[in-house]
Scaffold this motif. Structure first.
Motif, short mmCIF file in Angstrom:
data_model
loop_
_atom_site.label_atom_id
_atom_site.label_comp_id
_atom_site.label_asym_id
_atom_site.label_seq_id
_atom_site.Cartn_x
_atom_site.Cartn_y
_atom_site.Cartn_z
N ALA A 508 -13.03 -4.17 -1.05
CA ALA A 508 -12.96 -2.75 -1.03
C ALA A 508 -11.98 -2.20 0.20
CB ALA A 508 -14.30 -2.23 -0.68
N GLU A 509 -11.85 -2.95 1.15
CA GLU A 509 -10.97 -2.41 2.11
C GLU A 509 -9.63 -2.61 1.77
OE1 GLU A 509 -10.38 -1.07 6.08
OE2 GLU A 509 -12.50 -1.87 5.20
N ARG A 510 -9.18 -3.64 1.16
CA ARG A 510 -7.92 -3.72 0.50
C ARG A 510 -7.45 -2.81 -0.48
NH1 ARG A 510 -8.96 -9.26 0.11
NH2 ARG A 510 -9.13 -9.25 -1.87
N PHE A 511 -8.40 -2.45 -1.38
CA PHE A 511 -8.30 -1.24 -2.43
C PHE A 511 -7.95 -0.08 -1.95
CE2 PHE A 511 -10.74 1.58 -5.35
CZ PHE A 511 -9.69 1.46 -6.27
N LEU A 512 -9.14 0.35 -0.87
CA LEU A 512 -9.00 1.62 -0.52
C LEU A 512 -7.55 1.87 0.59
CD1 LEU A 512 -12.68 2.22 0.60
CD2 LEU A 512 -11.40 3.16 -1.26
N ARG A 513 -7.24 0.95 1.31
CA ARG A 513 -6.12 1.05 1.93
C ARG A 513 -4.85 1.08 1.04
NH1 ARG A 513 -2.88 -3.10 6.25
NH2 ARG A 513 -2.01 -1.31 7.25
N ALA A 514 -4.81 0.46 -0.07
CA ALA A 514 -3.82 0.54 -1.18
C ALA A 514 -3.70 1.97 -1.67
CB ALA A 514 -3.92 -0.46 -2.15
N SER A 515 -4.97 2.67 -1.50
CA SER A 515 -5.06 4.06 -2.20
C SER A 515 -4.54 5.41 -1.17
CB SER A 515 -6.46 4.33 -2.64
OG SER A 515 -7.36 4.59 -1.58
N GLU A 516 -4.23 4.96 -0.05
CA GLU A 516 -3.93 6.06 0.86
C GLU A 516 -2.36 6.03 1.31
OE1 GLU A 516 -7.79 4.35 3.83
OE2 GLU A 516 -5.51 4.36 4.80
N PRO A 517 -2.05 7.65 1.26
CA PRO A 517 -0.74 7.76 1.62
C PRO A 517 -0.34 7.27 3.00
CG PRO A 517 -1.95 9.58 1.88
CD PRO A 517 -3.11 8.65 1.30
N PRO A 518 1.06 7.42 3.37
CA PRO A 518 1.59 7.11 4.74
C PRO A 518 0.48 7.60 5.88
CG PRO A 518 3.32 7.61 3.40
CD PRO A 518 2.01 7.93 2.53
N GLU A 519 -0.04 8.86 5.62
CA GLU A 519 -0.69 9.31 6.75
C GLU A 519 -2.21 8.97 6.79
OE1 GLU A 519 2.27 12.30 5.20
OE2 GLU A 519 0.70 11.04 4.16
N HIS A 520 -2.62 8.10 5.83
CA HIS A 520 -3.97 7.57 5.85
C HIS A 520 -4.66 8.70 5.93
CE1 HIS A 520 -2.33 3.45 6.03
NE2 HIS A 520 -1.45 3.84 7.05
N ASN A 521 -4.75 9.74 5.06
CA ASN A 521 -5.69 10.86 5.01
C ASN A 521 -6.14 11.32 3.81
OD1 ASN A 521 -3.46 11.97 3.76
ND2 ASN A 521 -3.08 13.64 5.21
N ASP A 522 -6.25 10.23 2.71
CA ASP A 522 -6.81 10.56 1.45
C ASP A 522 -6.95 9.37 0.91
OD1 ASP A 522 -7.88 11.82 -0.60
OD2 ASP A 522 -6.05 12.69 -1.17
N TRP A 523 -7.76 8.91 -0.06
CA TRP A 523 -7.81 8.18 -1.28
C TRP A 523 -7.40 8.60 -2.67
CZ3 TRP A 523 -13.40 6.77 0.89
CH2 TRP A 523 -13.34 6.08 2.27
N THR A 524 -6.41 8.10 -3.00
CA THR A 524 -5.78 8.87 -3.98
C THR A 524 -4.73 7.86 -4.69
OG1 THR A 524 -4.53 10.70 -5.11
CG2 THR A 524 -3.76 10.00 -2.75
N LYS A 525 -4.13 8.38 -5.88
CA LYS A 525 -3.12 7.57 -6.64
C LYS A 525 -1.85 7.35 -5.66
CE LYS A 525 -0.50 7.13 -10.76
NZ LYS A 525 -0.23 7.86 -12.27
N THR A 526 -1.52 6.10 -5.24
CA THR A 526 -0.36 5.86 -4.61
C THR A 526 0.55 4.84 -5.30
OG1 THR A 526 -1.31 3.92 -3.37
CG2 THR A 526 -1.43 6.23 -2.54
N GLU A 527 1.68 4.67 -4.93
CA GLU A 527 2.74 3.51 -5.44
C GLU A 527 1.94 2.01 -5.38
OE1 GLU A 527 7.21 2.06 -5.45
OE2 GLU A 527 6.67 3.64 -4.15
N ASP A 528 1.48 1.98 -4.05
CA ASP A 528 0.92 0.69 -3.78
C ASP A 528 -0.17 0.24 -4.72
OD1 ASP A 528 0.41 -1.53 -2.38
OD2 ASP A 528 -0.59 -0.78 -0.86
#
Length: 697
Positions: A508-528
């Motif tokens: 879950a930690e890896r998944f949520l981190r991959a969903s964060e933009p550079p500012e680490h202020n959301d869980w959303t769709k990212t390139e990662d």
């Protein structure tokens, strides 16, 4: 023994620093020049008696030749190395990574402190972070400028400032120079951390935290599996907060490099491309000892400083605990809302409390992850005493909720205002691409806490989401609550923040981190996220958002059932059920309930929109329209660069599809700067849903 250093490299460096030729060493030791050459090139090793003879001749301590200790450094010659311009004629007018963040001391506090937490050394002790504002003037300022060899870098500043009208970085530097000269003051901001790994590793190459921070760009050398920051982008805030583009560093290492651990110093200056007397420079410069290694001759490298030099550069540390001190020279708050020392001090305290209150909470059997404080000095004298950030004072309700969880004092259903209710929220982590036996993924149980808001809470009914070492990722307003719901605060702990070990928490930690933009202020769709996880990852995030909001609503109470009637006078005043049973209620239109927005570093409006939806069995399909509220004439429409679905919403081809039966929904958007008729700062933004009434951001 130095990391990645051979005896031959060490010997070559010692000879170069003392300006001793190989033939001179050979004569002194009574060996051939070829023997010394073989030692330097790694083809042979001297005998033990020759090692001791080398130490004596070079005036090194006993054992330095086997430990590869750099030896006494009192005679180190410090210089600035300015990188020459690229031979292909390419020019860089600033660090692109710095533009990913606002040069705001609150952003600096978030990014720098998160980087410190990610590098925690001893997990049984908290990381200590201290911010020190220090205003220099008069003789104190002149002494500091002398220590940093200002006369050597001043021509480069002047060249950049003279072309300042051409690009942003030059204008910022020109203003910084003007203010320093007019006021005869300079503001330093030092960020010290303790119980962290320090900038370990060699000056260059892979597997080096030193190189990741002070040499490389976009290199995230992080230790922790729950790392939330990034050296690649997060470190850029240090230089962005300096009007002069200058940061000095002193690091105490958790493991030796070149046989040493204390007072490893270096300076990095980031300027745009410029010319001096017709000679072009790339803009990047380093302050340190000039290297003597083949292929890097003349390049500035870190040096082991004495205490006097460290004090002169305002880089002294209070203990031998490993960690790093970053000194931001010419610090400022680009947001403009903190101009005085008092205001900057208060803004730093608030930023630390807002972003890291959870990391500062302790339980009966759990120490805090972080201790933070802010101090303000003027010419070495205390102006504002050290202020320890108290999470309970700044976040009383949320602190109570987390402490109850850490102490095991939660309940399933609140019956008193002091109670903290807990429930679990499922997060279905999709399989990673390329994983063997991918299957359907794994389910992780996040922890949701709800408690009563404080009486003076200015922003009740919020849900704070965090992961890792309890870093706040995002704060959401919970909408569509039952009438009469008491004010509350909710906290969601996901991944490692739950404190429960297991493979599901790691995944879950890896998944949520991959969903964060550079500012680490959301869980959303990212390139990662898209490149790392199987199809459907975005929908898992949508489900997670929906379930956490539903969990909050369950814990705060159910919506009371409506009666069909009521006293006639009350029905008339409140228009309760104004339409008779069985009559067709006229269908109203969705409206924008609330908009929160700001202009980002690119000049685009970034907004989050909450929508009120009338009852309807079918899905609402609407097009969001953004307009500038200009002073005269019609409101021009601007385009969307990005639309992001939120609660009860999907985005298909730029159109919003709201779920059938939903009473509220949300989405986010970023405007297309190219479509702006004027600069975003000069106009308010209005968001409409077709013909519904807009709301001003």
């Amino acid at each position: 023994m130095g990391e990645g250093t051979t005896f031959g490299e060490w010997l070559e460096r010692q000879l170069a620093r003392r300006r001793v030729q190989q033939v001179d060493l050979a004569t002194e030791l009574g060996v051939s020049r070829a023997a010394v050459s073989a030692w330097v090139n790694g083809r042979a090793m001297p005998r033990a008696d020759k090692l001791r003879a080398i130490e004596e001749y070079l005036q090194l301590e006993l054992g330095a030749s086997t430990a590869l200790d750099e030896g006494p450094r009192d005679g180190v010659r410090l210089e600035w190395y300015h990188r020459s311009a690229h031979r292909d004629g390419g020019r860089e007018f600033g660090n692109a990574a710095a533009f990913a963040f606002d040069a705001d001391v609150a952003v600096l506090a978030r990014e720098a402190t998160q980087n410190s937490l990610d590098e925690q050394q001893d997990r049984d002790r908290p990381v200590r972070v201290r911010y020190t504002l220090h205003e220099l003037s008069g003789e104190h300022l002149r002494s500091f400028r002398s220590a940093v060899q200002w006369e050597e870098i001043e021509p480069h500043y002047e060249a950049v400032a003279s072309d300042g009208h051409k690009q942003k970085v030059g204008r910022v530097i020109a203003e910084g120079l003007r203010e320093m000269r007019d006021s005869d003051t300079l503001l330093l901001l030092r960020v010290d951390d303790y119980n962290t790994t320090g900038l370990t590793g060699p000056d260059y190459g892979d597997d080096s935290k030193f190189a990741a921070v002070l040499r490389d760009q976009l290199n995230s050398q992080k230790s922790g599996r729950g790392a939330g920051g990034s050296y690649g982008l997060g470190k850029a805030t240090l230089w962005a907060t300096s009007r002069l583009g200058l940061v000095l560093v002193n690091s105490t290492l958790s493991r030796p490099h070149e046989g040493r651990t204390e007072r490893r110093l270096f300076g990095r200056l980031e300027l745009p491309w410029h010319e001096i007397d017709g000679r072009p420079f790339a803009g990047l410069a380093g302050f340190g000892e000039l290297d003597t290694e083949r292929g890097r001759e003349g390049v500035a490298r870190s040096w082991w400083a004495d205490e006097e030099t460290t004090r002169a550069l305002h880089l002294e540390r209070e203990s031998r605990d490993p960690g790093t001190s970053f000194l931001i020279v010419g610090a400022h708050d680009a947001a403009g809302d903190a101009e005085s020392l008092q205001e900057m001090h208060e803004k730093l305290v608030k930023a630390l409390a807002d972003n890291f209150w959870a990391a500062m909470i302790s339980g009966r059997d759990a120490h805090p992850v972080l201790e933070a404080s802010v101090t303000t000095l003027r010419n070495g004298q205390v102006l504002i005493s050290e202020q320890r950030v108290d999470p309970v004072r700044h976040q009383p309700a949320r602190a109570r909720a987390l402490k109850a969880y850490l102490d095991g004092d939660t309940v399933e259903q609140r019956t008193e205002s002091s109670h903290v209710a807990v429930t679990s929220v499922p997060l279905l982590v999709p399989p990673e691409k390329g994983a063997k036996g991918r299957g359907a993924g794994v389910e992780h149980s996040a922890v949701l806490l709800v408690t009563a808001a404080d009486d003076n809470d200015p922003e009740p009914n919020r849900l704070v989401c965090m992961r890792g070492n309890r870093m706040t990722v995002m704060t959401r307003r919970v909408t569509d609550l039952p009438l009469g719901t008491d004010a509350f605060q909710a906290v969601l702990l996901a991944g490692l923040a739950t404190g429960v070990s297991g493979s599901d928490a790691d995944m879950a930690e890896r998944f949520l981190r991959a969903s964060e933009p550079p500012e680490h202020n959301d869980w959303t769709k990212t390139e990662d996220l898209v490149t790392s996880y199987a199809r459907g990852a975005r929908s898992r995030l949508d489900d997670f958002r929906r379930d956490m909001t539903a969990g909050v609503r369950r814990l705060v109470g159910r919506r009371a059932s409506r009666s069909e009637g009521g006293p006639a006078a009350l029905r008339e005043l409140l228009q309760i059920d104004a339409y008779k049973k069985g009559a067709r209620r006229p269908e109203s239109h969705p409206t924008v309930r609330h908009v929160e927005g700001a202009v980002d570093a690119r000049g685009a409006w970034t907004v989050t929109v909450e929508v009120k939806l009338p009852q309807r069995d079918d899905a609402w399909v609407l097009a969001p329209v953004a307009k500038f509220d200009v002073r005269s004439g019609s409101r021009p429409t601007v385009g969307w660069a990005e639309l992001i679905a939120g609660e009860s919403c999907r985005v298909l081809d730029g159109v919003l599809h709201f779920e059938p039966g939903a009473r509220s929904a949300s989405f986010s958007g970023v405007t297309d700067v190219a479509s702006h008729p004027v600069t975003a700062h000069l106009a308010r933004l209005i968001v409409d849903l077709q013909k519904s009434k807009g709301t001003v951001a």
